[in-house]
Design an enzyme around this catalytic site. Structure first.
Site, PDB file in Angstrom:
ATOM      1  CG  ASN A  10      -1.690   1.250   1.417  1.00 54.58           C
ATOM      2  OD1 ASN A  10      -1.799   2.055   0.496  1.00 54.58           O
ATOM      3  ND2 ASN A  10      -2.257   1.440   2.613  1.00 54.58           N
ATOM      4  CE  LYS A  12       0.013   3.366   4.615  1.00 51.34           C
ATOM      5  NZ  LYS A  12       0.022   3.473   6.059  1.00 51.34           N
ATOM      6  CG  HIS A 110      -5.825   2.248   5.031  1.00 48.30           C
ATOM      7  ND1 HIS A 110      -5.358   3.192   5.921  1.00 48.30           N
ATOM      8  CD2 HIS A 110      -4.842   1.324   4.911  1.00 48.30           C
ATOM      9  CE1 HIS A 110      -4.135   2.845   6.308  1.00 48.30           C
ATOM     10  NE2 HIS A 110      -3.802   1.716   5.713  1.00 48.30           N
ATOM     11  CD  GLU A 112      -2.709   5.724   6.588  1.00 49.69           C
ATOM     12  OE1 GLU A 112      -2.689   5.704   5.347  1.00 49.69           O
ATOM     13  OE2 GLU A 112      -1.812   5.195   7.285  1.00 49.69           O
ATOM     14  CD  GLU A 178      -3.549  -2.236   7.175  1.00 44.79           C
ATOM     15  OE1 GLU A 178      -2.418  -2.432   6.720  1.00 44.79           O
ATOM     16  OE2 GLU A 178      -4.235  -1.243   6.873  1.00 44.79           O
ATOM     17  N   GLY A 184       2.630   2.237  10.703  1.00 42.98           N
ATOM     18  CA  GLY A 184       3.680   3.246  10.593  1.00 42.98           C
ATOM     19  C   GLY A 184       4.391   3.568  11.893  1.00 42.98           C
ATOM     20  CB  SER A 220       4.989  -1.908  12.041  1.00 39.98           C
ATOM     21  OG  SER A 220       4.690  -0.556  12.305  1.00 39.98           O
TER      22      SER A 220
HETATM   23  P1  PGA Z   1       2.850   0.300   7.486  1.00 35.61           P
HETATM   24  O1  PGA Z   1       1.385   0.588   6.862  1.00 35.61           O
HETATM   25  O2  PGA Z   1       3.307  -1.026   6.938  1.00 35.61           O
HETATM   26  O3  PGA Z   1       3.689   1.441   7.030  1.00 35.61           O
HETATM   27  O4  PGA Z   1       2.676   0.241   8.958  1.00 35.61           O
HETATM   28  C1  PGA Z   1       0.481  -0.451   6.641  1.00 35.61           C
HETATM   29  C2  PGA Z   1      -0.816   0.075   6.071  1.00 35.61           C
HETATM   30  O5  PGA Z   1      -1.256   1.171   6.471  1.00 35.61           O
HETATM   31  O6  PGA Z   1      -1.435  -0.570   5.213  1.00 35.61           O
END
Ligand code: PGA
Length: 258
Positions: A10, A12, A110, A112, A178, A184, A220
């Protein structure tokens, strides 16, 4: 659905430039085509921004890369419009129908988007309906916040997020678990927590849906922890953010699942 594992990147709102997209494609295809045994075991996908979908499609093609091109990499959209229309006067939106020319799957919900765009269950339901209508597979993202995790509310929160599937027809469905606090941050739940939460999600979705669907872990995931996460029996793959932006770490994660 296939018993293969899933590794989906992903991206983003990354990277900043077209040049970087092409550099990634070049390095990624080069490393992945060196040993193609992973193709038997893993379904690999990339979810770039809308503007980069076509570029990644071209960047990984034989036309662009010669012999390293045309690896079986699925394209995934990060979102679909929430209007009940394939086209229309909706500035800035991209419909599921438009996306199917390039991508086979889409992320929906997601954290976010839930957080920054205040996406409600009602909107997410409409997005799932739209994706399914356009034959776009749905990767529904769910996860608890840190406060919910610390309050022991994880499973209840996930059940509520999954309840939007009740009564919906979804031809191709994947769930990405997630934890919001793991995205992150470099933090992850313990392997036991991941495994038992996945087992719960699996049961819940099967009860709602009548059939098993792949459950991916996200938050992560990196080249260092991918082997351990791949060893969890209830983990069918991963959704990878930061570590999917570098060809080398993304390839290591793919190999961990192969
Ligand atoms: P990350 O993000 O691997 O940077 O923690 C995962 C995601 O948001 O899909």
């Amino acid at each position: 659905m296939s018993q293969k594992k899933w590794v989906i990147g992903n991206w983003k709102m990354n990277p900043a430039s077209v040049d970087t997209v092409f550099e990634f494609c070049h390095a990624f295809a080069n490393q992945l085509s060196a040993d193609t045994a992973w193709q038997e075991r893993v379904m690999v996908g990339i979810a770039p921004s809308f503007v980069h979908l076509g570029l990644v499609d071209y960047g990984l093609s034989q036309e662009s890369l010669g012999d390293d091109g045309d690896l079986p990499i699925m394209l995934v959209s990060q979102d679909v419009a929430g209007f009940d229309k394939a086209t229309g006067a909706f500035t800035g939106d991209v419909s599921a129908e438009q996306i199917t020319d390039l991508a086979e799957w889409t992320l929906i919900g997601h954290s976010e988007r839930r957080q920054y765009h205040h996406e409600t269950n009602e909107l997410l339901t409409q997005k799932i309906i739209n994706a399914n209508r356009a034959n776009l597979g749905v990767i529904l993202c769910i996860g608890e916040t840190k406060t919910e995790y610390q309050g022991g509310q994880t499973l209840g929160v996930l059940d509520t997020q999954l309840s939007i599937l009740q009564g919906l027809t979804v031809e191709n469905l994947i769930i990405a678990y997630e934890p919001v606090w793991a995205i992150g941050t470099g933090l992850t739940p313990t392997l036991d927590e991941i495994d038992s939460t996945h087992a719960h999600i699996k049961q819940t979705v099967e009860r709602i849906f009548g059939k098993p669907v792949p459950i991916l872990y996200g938050g992560s995931v990196n080249a260092a922890n991918a082997d351990d996460i791949a060893g969890c029996v209830n983990v069918d793959g991963v959704l990878v953010g930061g570590a999917s932006l570098q060809a080398e770490s993304f390839v290591s994660i793919i190999k961990a699942f192969a």
